[in-house]
Design an enzyme around this catalytic site. Structure first.
Site, PDB file in Angstrom:
ATOM      1  N   ASP A   9      35.947  40.951  51.628  1.00 25.18           N
ATOM      2  CA  ASP A   9      35.603  39.545  51.802  1.00 25.18           C
ATOM      3  C   ASP A   9      36.417  38.790  50.730  1.00 25.18           C
ATOM      4  O   ASP A   9      36.923  39.408  49.783  1.00 25.18           O
ATOM      5  CB  ASP A   9      34.089  39.375  51.569  1.00 25.18           C
ATOM      6  CG  ASP A   9      33.669  37.926  51.576  1.00 25.18           C
ATOM      7  OD1 ASP A   9      34.098  37.188  52.480  1.00 25.18           O
ATOM      8  OD2 ASP A   9      32.907  37.520  50.668  1.00 25.18           O
ATOM      9  N   LEU A  10      36.559  37.489  50.878  1.00 29.91           N
ATOM     10  CA  LEU A  10      37.373  36.733  49.909  1.00 29.91           C
ATOM     11  C   LEU A  10      36.515  35.996  48.866  1.00 29.91           C
ATOM     12  O   LEU A  10      36.505  36.349  47.688  1.00 29.91           O
ATOM     13  CB  LEU A  10      38.246  35.716  50.664  1.00 29.91           C
ATOM     14  CG  LEU A  10      39.089  34.793  49.792  1.00 29.91           C
ATOM     15  CD1 LEU A  10      40.198  35.561  49.078  1.00 29.91           C
ATOM     16  CD2 LEU A  10      39.705  33.677  50.646  1.00 29.91           C
ATOM     17  N   ASP A  11      35.769  34.987  49.361  1.00 33.48           N
ATOM     18  CA  ASP A  11      34.999  34.130  48.451  1.00 33.48           C
ATOM     19  C   ASP A  11      33.878  34.932  47.789  1.00 33.48           C
ATOM     20  O   ASP A  11      33.010  35.466  48.486  1.00 33.48           O
ATOM     21  CB  ASP A  11      34.388  32.949  49.222  1.00 33.48           C
ATOM     22  CG  ASP A  11      35.451  32.024  49.822  1.00 33.48           C
ATOM     23  OD1 ASP A  11      36.388  31.677  49.108  1.00 33.48           O
ATOM     24  OD2 ASP A  11      35.329  31.670  51.006  1.00 33.48           O
ATOM     25  N   THR A  17      35.385  31.316  44.384  1.00 33.72           N
ATOM     26  CA  THR A  17      35.553  29.980  44.963  1.00 33.72           C
ATOM     27  C   THR A  17      34.208  29.330  45.288  1.00 33.72           C
ATOM     28  O   THR A  17      34.180  28.154  45.651  1.00 33.72           O
ATOM     29  CB  THR A  17      36.406  30.073  46.241  1.00 33.72           C
ATOM     30  OG1 THR A  17      36.079  31.290  46.877  1.00 33.72           O
ATOM     31  CG2 THR A  17      37.888  30.036  45.931  1.00 33.72           C
ATOM     32  N   LYS A  45      26.451  31.001  51.098  1.00 35.10           N
ATOM     33  CA  LYS A  45      27.445  32.058  50.912  1.00 35.10           C
ATOM     34  C   LYS A  45      27.664  32.830  52.219  1.00 35.10           C
ATOM     35  O   LYS A  45      26.692  33.269  52.837  1.00 35.10           O
ATOM     36  CB  LYS A  45      26.998  33.029  49.819  1.00 35.10           C
ATOM     37  CG  LYS A  45      27.275  32.507  48.432  1.00 35.10           C
ATOM     38  CD  LYS A  45      27.039  33.589  47.399  1.00 35.10           C
ATOM     39  CE  LYS A  45      27.276  33.037  46.004  1.00 35.10           C
ATOM     40  NZ  LYS A  45      26.840  33.978  44.971  1.00 35.10           N
ATOM     41  N   GLY A  46      28.903  32.972  52.604  1.00 38.25           N
ATOM     42  CA  GLY A  46      29.231  33.730  53.818  1.00 38.25           C
ATOM     43  C   GLY A  46      28.995  32.938  55.093  1.00 38.25           C
ATOM     44  O   GLY A  46      29.295  33.407  56.188  1.00 38.25           O
ATOM     45  N   ARG A  49      31.769  26.826  57.749  1.00 34.88           N
ATOM     46  CA  ARG A  49      31.764  25.413  57.352  1.00 34.88           C
ATOM     47  C   ARG A  49      30.816  24.596  58.233  1.00 34.88           C
ATOM     48  O   ARG A  49      30.021  23.801  57.743  1.00 34.88           O
ATOM     49  CB  ARG A  49      33.190  24.854  57.434  1.00 34.88           C
ATOM     50  CG  ARG A  49      33.414  23.626  56.601  1.00 34.88           C
ATOM     51  CD  ARG A  49      34.832  23.119  56.764  1.00 34.88           C
ATOM     52  NE  ARG A  49      35.834  24.135  56.518  1.00 34.88           N
ATOM     53  CZ  ARG A  49      37.113  24.035  56.884  1.00 34.88           C
ATOM     54  NH1 ARG A  49      37.534  22.948  57.485  1.00 34.88           N
ATOM     55  NH2 ARG A  49      37.959  25.020  56.637  1.00 34.88           N
ATOM     56  N   SER A 114      37.264  37.549  56.140  1.00 35.07           N
ATOM     57  CA  SER A 114      36.599  36.375  55.547  1.00 35.07           C
ATOM     58  C   SER A 114      36.210  35.352  56.602  1.00 35.07           C
ATOM     59  O   SER A 114      36.870  35.220  57.626  1.00 35.07           O
ATOM     60  CB  SER A 114      37.560  35.725  54.543  1.00 35.07           C
ATOM     61  OG  SER A 114      37.131  34.438  54.185  1.00 35.07           O
ATOM     62  N   ALA A 115      35.155  34.589  56.310  1.00 30.85           N
ATOM     63  CA  ALA A 115      34.736  33.510  57.210  1.00 30.85           C
ATOM     64  C   ALA A 115      35.561  32.244  56.981  1.00 30.85           C
ATOM     65  O   ALA A 115      35.532  31.311  57.785  1.00 30.85           O
ATOM     66  CB  ALA A 115      33.267  33.187  56.962  1.00 30.85           C
ATOM     67  N   SER A 116      36.322  32.222  55.886  1.00 34.58           N
ATOM     68  CA  SER A 116      37.025  30.990  55.512  1.00 34.58           C
ATOM     69  C   SER A 116      38.268  30.727  56.347  1.00 34.58           C
ATOM     70  O   SER A 116      39.049  31.637  56.618  1.00 34.58           O
ATOM     71  CB  SER A 116      37.420  31.064  54.040  1.00 34.58           C
ATOM     72  OG  SER A 116      38.251  29.972  53.717  1.00 34.58           O
ATOM     73  N   ASN A 118      40.408  28.805  55.083  1.00 33.93           N
ATOM     74  CA  ASN A 118      41.390  28.548  54.021  1.00 33.93           C
ATOM     75  C   ASN A 118      41.868  29.840  53.364  1.00 33.93           C
ATOM     76  O   ASN A 118      42.536  29.792  52.326  1.00 33.93           O
ATOM     77  CB  ASN A 118      40.759  27.651  52.945  1.00 33.93           C
ATOM     78  CG  ASN A 118      40.396  26.278  53.487  1.00 33.93           C
ATOM     79  OD1 ASN A 118      41.245  25.585  54.045  1.00 33.93           O
ATOM     80  ND2 ASN A 118      39.135  25.899  53.356  1.00 33.93           N
ATOM     81  N   LYS A 145      29.578  36.110  60.598  1.00 39.46           N
ATOM     82  CA  LYS A 145      28.736  37.130  59.981  1.00 39.46           C
ATOM     83  C   LYS A 145      27.304  36.621  60.054  1.00 39.46           C
ATOM     84  O   LYS A 145      27.095  35.418  59.878  1.00 39.46           O
ATOM     85  CB  LYS A 145      29.127  37.330  58.507  1.00 39.46           C
ATOM     86  CG  LYS A 145      30.571  37.798  58.300  1.00 39.46           C
ATOM     87  CD  LYS A 145      30.969  37.694  56.820  1.00 39.46           C
ATOM     88  CE  LYS A 145      32.446  38.015  56.641  1.00 39.46           C
ATOM     89  NZ  LYS A 145      32.930  37.844  55.259  1.00 39.46           N
ATOM     90  N   GLU A 169      31.571  43.129  49.956  1.00 40.54           N
ATOM     91  CA  GLU A 169      30.941  41.848  50.336  1.00 40.54           C
ATOM     92  C   GLU A 169      29.991  41.342  49.256  1.00 40.54           C
ATOM     93  O   GLU A 169      29.327  42.142  48.602  1.00 40.54           O
ATOM     94  CB  GLU A 169      30.097  42.049  51.599  1.00 40.54           C
ATOM     95  CG  GLU A 169      30.689  41.518  52.868  1.00 40.54           C
ATOM     96  CD  GLU A 169      30.816  40.002  52.934  1.00 40.54           C
ATOM     97  OE1 GLU A 169      30.214  39.294  52.098  1.00 40.54           O
ATOM     98  OE2 GLU A 169      31.516  39.522  53.820  1.00 40.54           O
ATOM     99  N   ASP A 170      29.912  40.026  49.109  1.00 37.90           N
ATOM    100  CA  ASP A 170      28.946  39.461  48.153  1.00 37.90           C
ATOM    101  C   ASP A 170      27.790  38.750  48.849  1.00 37.90           C
ATOM    102  O   ASP A 170      26.889  38.258  48.172  1.00 37.90           O
ATOM    103  CB  ASP A 170      29.623  38.469  47.195  1.00 37.90           C
ATOM    104  CG  ASP A 170      30.024  37.188  47.900  1.00 37.90           C
ATOM    105  OD1 ASP A 170      30.545  37.268  49.032  1.00 37.90           O
ATOM    106  OD2 ASP A 170      29.802  36.101  47.323  1.00 37.90           O
TER     107      ASP A 170
HETATM  108  C1  BG6 Z   1      32.856  31.857  53.232  1.00 38.62           C
HETATM  109  C2  BG6 Z   1      32.119  31.187  52.086  1.00 38.62           C
HETATM  110  O1  BG6 Z   1      33.682  32.862  52.727  1.00 38.62           O
HETATM  111  O2  BG6 Z   1      33.669  30.903  53.914  1.00 38.62           O
HETATM  112  C3  BG6 Z   1      31.314  29.997  52.609  1.00 38.62           C
HETATM  113  O3  BG6 Z   1      31.259  32.127  51.474  1.00 38.62           O
HETATM  114  C4  BG6 Z   1      32.236  29.043  53.353  1.00 38.62           C
HETATM  115  O4  BG6 Z   1      30.693  29.355  51.515  1.00 38.62           O
HETATM  116  C5  BG6 Z   1      32.950  29.804  54.486  1.00 38.62           C
HETATM  117  O5  BG6 Z   1      31.491  27.968  53.919  1.00 38.62           O
HETATM  118  C6  BG6 Z   1      33.929  28.916  55.253  1.00 38.62           C
HETATM  119  O6  BG6 Z   1      34.956  28.524  54.389  1.00 38.62           O
HETATM  120  P1  BG6 Z   1      36.019  27.388  54.691  1.00 38.62           P
HETATM  121  O7  BG6 Z   1      37.029  27.595  53.573  1.00 38.62           O
HETATM  122  O8  BG6 Z   1      36.604  27.661  56.040  1.00 38.62           O
HETATM  123  O9  BG6 Z   1      35.327  26.070  54.635  1.00 38.62           O
HETATM  124 MG    MG Z   2      31.745  35.937  50.163  1.00 39.77          MG
END
Ligand code: BG6
Ligand code: MG
Length: 223
Positions: A9-11, A17, A45-46, A49, A114-116, A118, A145, A169-170
């Site tokens: 996982d990233l964040d 972050t 967390k996880g 958005r 990752s769910a992000s 970014n 997730k 994973e966190d």
């Molecule tokens: C997850 C974070 O990795 O990504 C969440 O733990 C975040 O807090 C989610 O909302 C989505 O991230 P992003 O960067 O696409 O807004």
């Molecule tokens: Mg995370």
């Protein structure tokens, strides 16, 4: 040779972050007249958005039009990215490079899950983009997730069976996703929060070279 897939996982696992997500969500919430605490941030967390904003509006009892919703998501992300822009390699969490290097020298599969949306931007900022054989992020999945989709796609792209993959994973949702994917789940954080994980470590400094070797060499059922 034993080859396993290590999915990160990233964040909160590679970089901290969560503090930037917190600052950006807090500003957005406060501007809307909604209180936002660190405790509430934990619950995001996880979480994607879209779901995060839904929860914040729900906590504040605020409803917005679909158009305003999209504008708010965009606003939060622009604010978040202004923090990301200042990131350097110094923000990689303790001993993450140590474990990545062990895996690289052991010729293991290394993926991001990752769910992000970014994730790629952040990995480039901290100079880890080239380290991953495959990157699966919020732009590649349809189910968040605790659905295992993100990790199953990563396993497929590594050309490895899910039972030969290990997830770091966190978040609780992430550990549940790893378990649902039939992968070994390693929680990074508090034992009390991540009790569903197969193993929990406070951070990567607690992960020894011999533990990594054990993960590489043993079968899922025998660890
Ligand atoms: C997850 C974070 O990795 O990504 C969440 O733990 C975040 O807090 C989610 O909302 C989505 O991230 P992003 O960067 O696409 O807004
Ligand atoms: Mg995370």
């Amino acid at each position: 040779m034993n080859k396993k897939g290590f999915i990160f996982d990233l964040d909160g696992v590679i970089v901290d972050t969560a503090k930037y997500h917190f600052l950006a969500w807090k500003k957005l919430a406060n501007d809307l007249g909604i209180d936002f605490t660190e405790h509430q941030n934990e619950q995001l967390k996880g979480v994607s958005r879209v779901k995060s904003l839904e929860k914040i509006l729900d906590w504040g009892g605020v409803s917005v039009s679909e158009e305003e919703f999209l504008q708010l998501m965009d606003k939060k992300n622009r604010d978040y990215l202004s923090y990301i822009d200042t990131m350097t390699e110094d923000e990689i969490l303790v001993d993450v490079p140590k474990v990545l290097n062990l895996l690289k020298s052991g010729d293991q599969g290394i993926a991001l899950g990752s769910a992000s949306k970014n994730a790629r931007t952040i990995l480039k900022k901290v100079h880890l983009f080239e380290t991953f054989h495959t990157i699966v992020d919020g732009t590649n999945v349809t189910k968040a997730k605790p659905d295992p989709e993100v990790f199953l796609i990563a396993a497929k792209q590594l050309d490895l069976e899910p039972e030969h993959c290990i997830v770091f994973e966190d978040s609780i949702a992430g550990i549940q996703a790893a378990n649902a994917a039939n992968m070994i789940s390693i929680g990074i954080g508090e034992e009390s929060v991540l009790s569903e994980a197969d193993f929990v470590f406070k951070d990567f400094s607690e992960i020894s070279e011999s533990f990594v070797a054990q993960l590489i060499n043993k079968q899922h059922s025998t660890i």
